[in-house]
Design an enzyme around this catalytic site. Structure first.
Site, PDB file in Angstrom:
ATOM      1  N   ARG A  88       0.670  15.135  12.671  1.00 61.89           N
ATOM      2  CA  ARG A  88       1.501  14.674  11.315  1.00 61.89           C
ATOM      3  C   ARG A  88       1.807  15.865  10.335  1.00 61.89           C
ATOM      4  O   ARG A  88       1.306  16.159   9.122  1.00 61.89           O
ATOM      5  CB  ARG A  88       0.658  13.526  10.878  1.00 61.89           C
ATOM      6  CG  ARG A  88       0.427  12.268  11.645  1.00 61.89           C
ATOM      7  CD  ARG A  88      -0.495  11.262  10.915  1.00 61.89           C
ATOM      8  NE  ARG A  88       0.363  10.607   9.783  1.00 61.89           N
ATOM      9  CZ  ARG A  88      -0.081   9.575   9.079  1.00 61.89           C
ATOM     10  NH1 ARG A  88      -1.399   9.421   8.977  1.00 61.89           N
ATOM     11  NH2 ARG A  88       0.808   8.903   8.259  1.00 61.89           N
ATOM     12  N   LYS A 134       0.859  -1.199   0.082  1.00 59.39           N
ATOM     13  CA  LYS A 134       0.005   0.054   0.229  1.00 59.39           C
ATOM     14  C   LYS A 134       0.917   1.439  -0.002  1.00 59.39           C
ATOM     15  O   LYS A 134       0.580   2.209  -0.826  1.00 59.39           O
ATOM     16  CB  LYS A 134      -1.019   0.101   1.165  1.00 59.39           C
ATOM     17  CG  LYS A 134      -1.372   1.217   1.636  1.00 59.39           C
ATOM     18  CD  LYS A 134      -1.989   1.460   2.955  1.00 59.39           C
ATOM     19  CE  LYS A 134      -2.360   2.722   3.489  1.00 59.39           C
ATOM     20  NZ  LYS A 134      -1.157   3.434   4.369  1.00 59.39           N
ATOM     21  N   ASN A 135       1.748   1.132   0.988  1.00 63.52           N
ATOM     22  CA  ASN A 135       2.459   2.548   0.888  1.00 63.52           C
ATOM     23  C   ASN A 135       3.419   2.936  -0.183  1.00 63.52           C
ATOM     24  O   ASN A 135       4.123   4.007  -0.172  1.00 63.52           O
ATOM     25  CB  ASN A 135       3.276   2.489   2.240  1.00 63.52           C
ATOM     26  CG  ASN A 135       2.354   2.956   3.669  1.00 63.52           C
ATOM     27  OD1 ASN A 135       1.279   3.088   3.179  1.00 63.52           O
ATOM     28  ND2 ASN A 135       2.722   2.613   4.929  1.00 63.52           N
ATOM     29  N   ARG A 192      -9.181   0.676   3.382  1.00 66.41           N
ATOM     30  CA  ARG A 192      -8.287   1.463   2.983  1.00 66.41           C
ATOM     31  C   ARG A 192      -7.110   0.846   2.595  1.00 66.41           C
ATOM     32  O   ARG A 192      -6.070   1.232   1.931  1.00 66.41           O
ATOM     33  CB  ARG A 192      -7.844   2.631   3.951  1.00 66.41           C
ATOM     34  CG  ARG A 192      -8.870   4.044   3.983  1.00 66.41           C
ATOM     35  CD  ARG A 192      -8.280   5.209   4.310  1.00 66.41           C
ATOM     36  NE  ARG A 192      -7.082   5.276   4.099  1.00 66.41           N
ATOM     37  CZ  ARG A 192      -6.080   5.708   5.028  1.00 66.41           C
ATOM     38  NH1 ARG A 192      -6.509   6.010   6.325  1.00 66.41           N
ATOM     39  NH2 ARG A 192      -5.021   5.767   4.844  1.00 66.41           N
ATOM     40  N   ASP A 205       3.897   0.825  12.045  1.00 62.26           N
ATOM     41  CA  ASP A 205       2.596   0.128  11.599  1.00 62.26           C
ATOM     42  C   ASP A 205       2.463  -1.315  11.989  1.00 62.26           C
ATOM     43  O   ASP A 205       1.146  -1.771  11.711  1.00 62.26           O
ATOM     44  CB  ASP A 205       2.826   0.093   9.843  1.00 62.26           C
ATOM     45  CG  ASP A 205       2.688   1.606   9.296  1.00 62.26           C
ATOM     46  OD1 ASP A 205       2.451   2.681   9.981  1.00 62.26           O
ATOM     47  OD2 ASP A 205       3.208   1.621   8.279  1.00 62.26           O
ATOM     48  N   CYS A 231      -4.994   8.603   8.653  1.00 62.22           N
ATOM     49  CA  CYS A 231      -5.347   8.237  10.148  1.00 62.22           C
ATOM     50  C   CYS A 231      -5.097   9.233  10.997  1.00 62.22           C
ATOM     51  O   CYS A 231      -3.829   9.967  10.992  1.00 62.22           O
ATOM     52  CB  CYS A 231      -4.477   6.833  10.117  1.00 62.22           C
ATOM     53  SG  CYS A 231      -4.866   5.506   9.141  1.00 62.22           S
TER      54      CYS A 231
HETATM   55  N1  EPU Z   1       7.292  14.284  10.421  1.00 60.23           N
HETATM   56  C1  EPU Z   1       7.482  15.603  10.603  1.00 60.23           C
HETATM   57  N2  EPU Z   1       7.390  16.482   9.677  1.00 60.23           N
HETATM   58  C2  EPU Z   1       7.272  16.115   8.174  1.00 60.23           C
HETATM   59  C3  EPU Z   1       7.017  14.829   8.089  1.00 60.23           C
HETATM   60  C4  EPU Z   1       6.981  13.900   9.145  1.00 60.23           C
HETATM   61  O1  EPU Z   1       7.562  16.167  11.968  1.00 60.23           O
HETATM   62  O2  EPU Z   1       7.241  16.951   7.496  1.00 60.23           O
HETATM   63  C5  EPU Z   1       7.391  13.283  11.495  1.00 60.23           C
HETATM   64  C6  EPU Z   1       5.867  12.758  11.644  1.00 60.23           C
HETATM   65  O3  EPU Z   1       5.033  13.374  12.402  1.00 60.23           O
HETATM   66  C7  EPU Z   1       6.267  11.361  12.439  1.00 60.23           C
HETATM   67  C8  EPU Z   1       7.563  11.216  11.922  1.00 60.23           C
HETATM   68  O4  EPU Z   1       8.179  12.214  11.325  1.00 60.23           O
HETATM   69  O5  EPU Z   1       6.424  11.643  13.841  1.00 60.23           O
HETATM   70  C9  EPU Z   1       7.678  10.011  10.447  1.00 60.23           C
HETATM   71  O6  EPU Z   1       6.806  10.304   9.783  1.00 60.23           O
HETATM   72  P1  EPU Z   1       6.721  10.023   8.154  1.00 60.23           P
HETATM   73  O7  EPU Z   1       6.797  11.403   7.201  1.00 60.23           O
HETATM   74  O8  EPU Z   1       7.944   9.304   7.704  1.00 60.23           O
HETATM   75  O9  EPU Z   1       5.328   9.220   7.948  1.00 60.23           O
HETATM   76  P2  EPU Z   1       4.540   9.370   6.678  1.00 60.23           P
HETATM   77  O10 EPU Z   1       5.307   9.437   5.394  1.00 60.23           O
HETATM   78  O11 EPU Z   1       3.463  10.380   6.775  1.00 60.23           O
HETATM   79  C10 EPU Z   1       4.502   6.890   6.369  1.00 60.23           C
HETATM   80  C11 EPU Z   1       3.398   5.785   6.071  1.00 60.23           C
HETATM   81  C12 EPU Z   1       2.725   5.361   7.405  1.00 60.23           C
HETATM   82  C13 EPU Z   1       3.808   5.280   8.404  1.00 60.23           C
HETATM   83  C14 EPU Z   1       5.017   6.118   8.431  1.00 60.23           C
HETATM   84  C15 EPU Z   1       6.007   5.919   9.487  1.00 60.23           C
HETATM   85  C16 EPU Z   1       2.572   6.165   3.825  1.00 60.23           C
HETATM   86  C17 EPU Z   1       1.590   6.784   2.961  1.00 60.23           C
HETATM   87  N3  EPU Z   1       2.377   6.279   5.183  1.00 60.23           N
HETATM   88  O12 EPU Z   1       3.654   7.876   6.524  1.00 60.23           O
HETATM   89  O13 EPU Z   1       1.902   4.441   7.314  1.00 60.23           O
HETATM   90  O14 EPU Z   1       3.280   4.878   9.561  1.00 60.23           O
HETATM   91  O15 EPU Z   1       5.522   6.351   7.067  1.00 60.23           O
HETATM   92  O16 EPU Z   1       6.764   4.696   8.981  1.00 60.23           O
HETATM   93  O17 EPU Z   1       3.618   5.773   3.316  1.00 60.23           O
HETATM   94  C18 EPU Z   1       0.092   3.141   7.652  1.00 60.23           C
HETATM   95  O18 EPU Z   1       0.402   2.413   6.721  1.00 60.23           O
HETATM   96  O19 EPU Z   1      -0.824   2.800   8.486  1.00 60.23           O
HETATM   97  C19 EPU Z   1       0.687   4.393   8.023  1.00 60.23           C
HETATM   98  C20 EPU Z   1       0.222   5.426   8.714  1.00 60.23           C
END
Ligand code: EPU
Length: 419
Positions: free
Chosen positions: A124, A24-25, A398, A307, A119
């Site tokens: 975030r 998915k991701n 989802r 996750d 979610c």
């Molecule tokens: N963060 C910041 N600023 C940013 C971006 C992130 O402070 O600009 C922080 C976030 O708040 C968090 C950390 O950095 O504490 C890591 O966030 P990241 O950006 O890596 O997460 P994401 O890209 O929004 C993806 C996955 C999530 C998964 C996270 C961590 C996708 C679409 N989503 O989210 O997946 O939990 O990486 O591995 O790829 C799920 O599949 O259930 C899911 C939530």
């Protein structure tokens, strides 16, 4: 108003095999990436989940033709793509719609888009994404109709991420692929999904090196072309079934995995006593007679995935002793705790952690607050005495392709019901 729920009558052992779908991701970034090409891109092995449908519909809004062949092959023809503002309601139904920003900025140098949803896991922010886009020369403002990202031209830059972020790494990589000159992203995330997106972009003609390490080097190109790409298997879906099997599996074969991606999880499964055998592209899981307690601390890849901490949690009710789960990525990702308490689980929540002690779970009415919390509750229901009803299953749909069918095939007593 009627709604669909998932019901599980717990206690059935799991036996047989389950095949894992595409990640998915990865899919949620690969689909936006296709819009940057000037001819047809084919993505093979996509998961059948609602996030994929939403992203297809966002591409259609840009006059891009998307065709699903046999359910899991997506053909995208972006040759007549036009730049338009993206409607808020669709954008907000999934967080990964933020990848439309990087892809559209790269291709059109201008994007108007609503703020991403997704979610509720606590704060975030997307400040690192914006920092990257601005470093490449985009002006980013928040207006009444959404975010505006506009660049005269995108020029490669050196970007150091303050937070290791999957989303920011991919988003900046997308835009930088079509910037002028060289971009270096330092302190980049290293998740397998990032490597998958870089592989697709390189097949489309991008020049990206270092994906999977903490430094990405991107030489921008003027155009990207069509290609065919097979998506990697979903390590989180695989992990979810491995957790279910570790709890209820007499012998479960989890097929279509990349064992290396599963190592952070399998190390912990083995630590609590689960019998895990890894082969070239599958795993065999057998539950043990007794389970040891464990401490899990989530971290960026190759650490234990945030996750998977929720799907792992129900297993710890079987351990003799107290286990602890600490989530350093999303310290507020504990909304499943109150639901597990409704199932008589001895679990408490502290700031950024949960403590879990031996308990006999009982079926109850519970609600999924987010995707992985939903998976956690389904797994808990497989072991609980009596019937568990999971509400709010739109979150589960989802991200999990055919979860009810897959668990039923393994022997679980599980069904959907409209109530
Ligand atoms: N963060 C910041 N600023 C940013 C971006 C992130 O402070 O600009 C922080 C976030 O708040 C968090 C950390 O950095 O504490 C890591 O966030 P990241 O950006 O890596 O997460 P994401 O890209 O929004 C993806 C996955 C999530 C998964 C996270 C961590 C996708 C679409 N989503 O989210 O997946 O939990 O990486 O591995 O790829 C799920 O599949 O259930 C899911 C939530």
């Amino acid at each position: 108003m009627s709604q669909e729920v998932i019901k599980i009558r717990g206690g059935n052992p799991l036996k047989g095999k389950v095949t894992i779908s595409g990640a998915k991701n990865s899919a949620v970034a690969l689909i936006p990436a296709t819009l940057m090409a000037n001819s047809k891109v084919t993505l093979e092995g996509l998961p059948e989940i609602s996030d994929v449908k939403t992203l297809m519909s966002l591409l259609e809004d840009l006059n891009i033709t998307t065709t699903l062949v046999e359910g899991d092959v997506l053909e995208v023809d972006p040759s007549n793509a036009v730049n338009k503002p993206l409607p808020n309601h669709k954008v907000q139904s999934l967080r990964a719609s933020y990848y439309m920003m990087g892809a559209m900025l790269g291709k059109f140098k201008k994007v108007i888009i609503g703020l991403p949803g997704g979610c509720p896991l606590g704060p975030r922010p997307i400040d690192q994404h914006i920092k990257g886009f601005e470093a490449l020369g985009a002006k980013v403002t928040e207006e009444a109709d959404g975010m505006h990202l506009v660049a005269e031209e995108l020029v490669g830059a050196k970007i150091f991420l303050d937070v290791v972020s999957v989303g920011a790494t991919i988003n900046i990589m997308l835009a930088a692929s079509m910037a002028k000159g060289k971009t270096v992203i330092e302190n980049a995330a290293k998740e397998p999904e990032i490597v998958d997106v870089a592989t697709l972009l390189n097949k489309m003609g991008a020049k990206i090196r270092g994906a999977g390490t903490d430094t990405l080097k991107i030489e921008g190109v003027e155009t990207l072309h069509g290609t065919t790409h097979a998506i990697i298997p979903d390590r989180i879906e695989a992990g979810t079934y491995m957790c279910a099997a570790a709890m209820m599996g007499d012998e479960v074969k989890v097929e279509n995995i990349i064992p290396l991606h599963m190592e952070p999880l399998t190390a912990k499964l083995k630590e609590i006593g689960v019998d895990v055998e890894l082969y070239e592209d599958y795993a065999i899981i057998r539950r043990p007679k007794t389970y040891a307690p464990v401490t899990i601390t989530t971290n960026v890849y190759p650490g234990f995935a945030t996750d998977l901490q929720q799907p792992f949690t129900p297993l710890l009710f079987l351990s003799n002793g107290t286990s602890t789960i600490i989530d350093t990525i999303y310290p507020e990702r504990f909304r499943h705790v109150a639901e597990l308490q409704k199932m008589q689980g001895d679990i408490t929540e502290g700031k950024g952690f949960a403590s879990i002690s031996h308990s006999k779970l009982k079926g109850a009415e519970v609600a999924a607050s987010d995707l992985r919390a939903g998976a956690c509750l389904v797994i808990a229901g497989l072991a609980a005495e009596g019937v568990t009803t999971v509400f709010n299953i739109k979150h589960i749909d989802r991200g999990y392709s055919g979860i009810v069918e897959k668990l039923k095939a393994l022997g679980a007593d599980i069904w959907r019901e409209t109530i």
